[in-house]
Design a protein around this motif. Structure first.
Motif, mmCIF file in Angstrom:
data_model
loop_
_atom_site.group_PDB
_atom_site.id
_atom_site.type_symbol
_atom_site.label_atom_id
_atom_site.label_comp_id
_atom_site.label_asym_id
_atom_site.label_seq_id
_atom_site.Cartn_x
_atom_site.Cartn_y
_atom_site.Cartn_z
ATOM 1 N N ASP A 26 0.831 -1.205 0.000
ATOM 2 C CA ASP A 26 0.000 0.000 0.000
ATOM 3 C C ASP A 26 0.867 1.257 0.000
ATOM 4 O OD1 ASP A 26 -2.701 1.300 0.386
ATOM 5 O OD2 ASP A 26 -1.695 2.023 2.181
ATOM 6 N N SER A 29 2.472 1.610 -3.542
ATOM 7 C CA SER A 29 1.487 1.893 -4.594
ATOM 8 C C SER A 29 0.997 3.331 -4.520
ATOM 9 C CB SER A 29 0.297 0.927 -4.487
ATOM 10 O OG SER A 29 -0.392 1.101 -3.257
ATOM 11 N N ASN A 30 0.970 3.903 -3.315
ATOM 12 C CA ASN A 30 0.542 5.290 -3.147
ATOM 13 C C ASN A 30 1.673 6.297 -3.334
ATOM 14 O OD1 ASN A 30 -2.196 4.757 -2.563
ATOM 15 N ND2 ASN A 30 -1.695 4.256 -0.438
#
Length: 350
Positions: A26, A29-30
């Motif tokens: 996460d 990906s951000n």
């Protein structure tokens, strides 16, 4: 069969493992889009991303509790390394934590290294070929660890430079630099002799383990890029993903990903729990993935045709790193010879 014996054969992830990997997946990906990766290519390093990553505990997790770390296992670290590779993250996480773990084992790690405020790098080449070394994170490191000498007459040396060496342009887009130990402003011998050599070899094995795991993540993402493209591109009225010339190579890449992932977890477990039992596993992962990553990334580019070789295509970014990261620690052939030596020595004793 007791739980310990079972774990030698079963490398499935626990819920804690899955939560750890999900958290870093996460994060990247951000924070690490392909645009972010491209923007960092000139220096090979995104300082802001590194600081945010360290704030998550990515540096401290890798070190023992005795020096202020969180005592993560090598299996834990392979999960993070996979996400580093999947996102092509422009941060020297692998080099830093492997070098920091070596310093911790030698009793020379500082708090600023534990938390990632100061970056430390090492020479990951299997063999010493000359006094000048090409270090993957050499242009951004505050300290660099190298070996000097041959055989058992070896020193582990910590180098410090008043001004960082200039970055060398490279296909892997890493913050590489040539390091000349004699030109360092500070040179501290940390350990010498056979024990020192064994500790440095442990660091080399950890570097190859984590780089191999990063290449697993890279390969899985390049496969995903190709697969998504093949589902939306049509020929003769059907998606090209239905053609055997596309689907079969993609299936082969999927097998490579699973094989590499299983080998990474097996190698990590043995290196943590029985380091002398299967010494060939970690370097074998690296040699396997060094070859397969380049092959898979090339296939991803071919699937996309002319688009795949354009400078703007994500597949191109994965292709150059698949080739560049695999040789960042020197010729994989030297590692293959090291594996052969381990196996020959074991067979000779049996």
């Amino acid at each position: 069969m007791d739980r310990y014996e079972l774990r030698r054969l079963d490398y499935s992830l626990s819920e804690d493992h899955r939560a750890l990997q999900a958290a870093y997946k996460d994060f990247f990906s951000n924070r690490c889009t392909i645009e972010t990766v491209r923007a960092a290519e000139e220096s090979g390093f995104d300082k802001n991303m590194w600081e945010r990553l360290c704030a998550m505990g990515a540096s401290t997790m890798a070190l023992p509790e005795s020096v202020g770390g969180d005592g993560a296992t090598l299996v834990d670290l392979t999960l993070v390394a996979e996400e580093v590779g999947r996102s092509l993250a422009p941060v020297p996480w692998i080099d830093h934590i492997v070098a920091a773990r070596l310093l911790a084992r030698l009793g020379s790690v500082e708090p600023d290294v534990v938390n990632g405020t100061k970056l430390v790098a090492l020479d990951p080449a299997q063999d010493i070929s000359s006094s000048t070394r090409l270090i993957p994170a050499g242009s951004i490191a505050d300290h660099v660890i190298v070996r000097n000498g041959n055989g058992e007459d070896v020193d582990i040396v910590l180098l410090q430079f008043s001004s960082r060496p200039a970055r060398v342009d490279n296909i892997g887009k890493l913050p590489m630099a040539w390091i000349e130990p004699a030109a360092a402003d500070s040179c501290t011998v940390l350990a010498s002799g056979r024990a020192a050599l064994a500790e440095y070899q442990r660091a080399l094995d950890e570097w190859r383990l984590l780089m191999g795991a990063a290449l697993v993540g890279l390969v899985e993402e390049t496969m995903t890029i190709a697969a998504e493209f093949s589902k939306t591109r049509y020929t003769l009225g059907v998606p090209i993903s239905t053609l055997q010339a596309i689907s079969h190579p993609l299936a082969n890449i999927a097998i490579t990903v699973q094989a590499g992932r299983n080998l990474a977890r097996r190698a990590a477990w043995f290196l943590d729990n029985e380091p002398d039992a299967r010494r060939e596993l970690a370097p074998s992962l690296f040699v396997f993935m060094a070859e397969e990553a380049a092959r898979a990334a090339t296939m991803s580019v071919h699937v996309q045709g002319g688009l795949g070789v354009s400078a703007e295509a994500a597949a191109t970014a994965y292709l150059v790193r698949a080739r560049g990261w695999a040789v960042a620690g020197g010729d994989p052939g030297a590692t293959a010879k090291y594996i052969a030596g381990i196996v020959a020595d074991r067979e000779g004793r049996s």
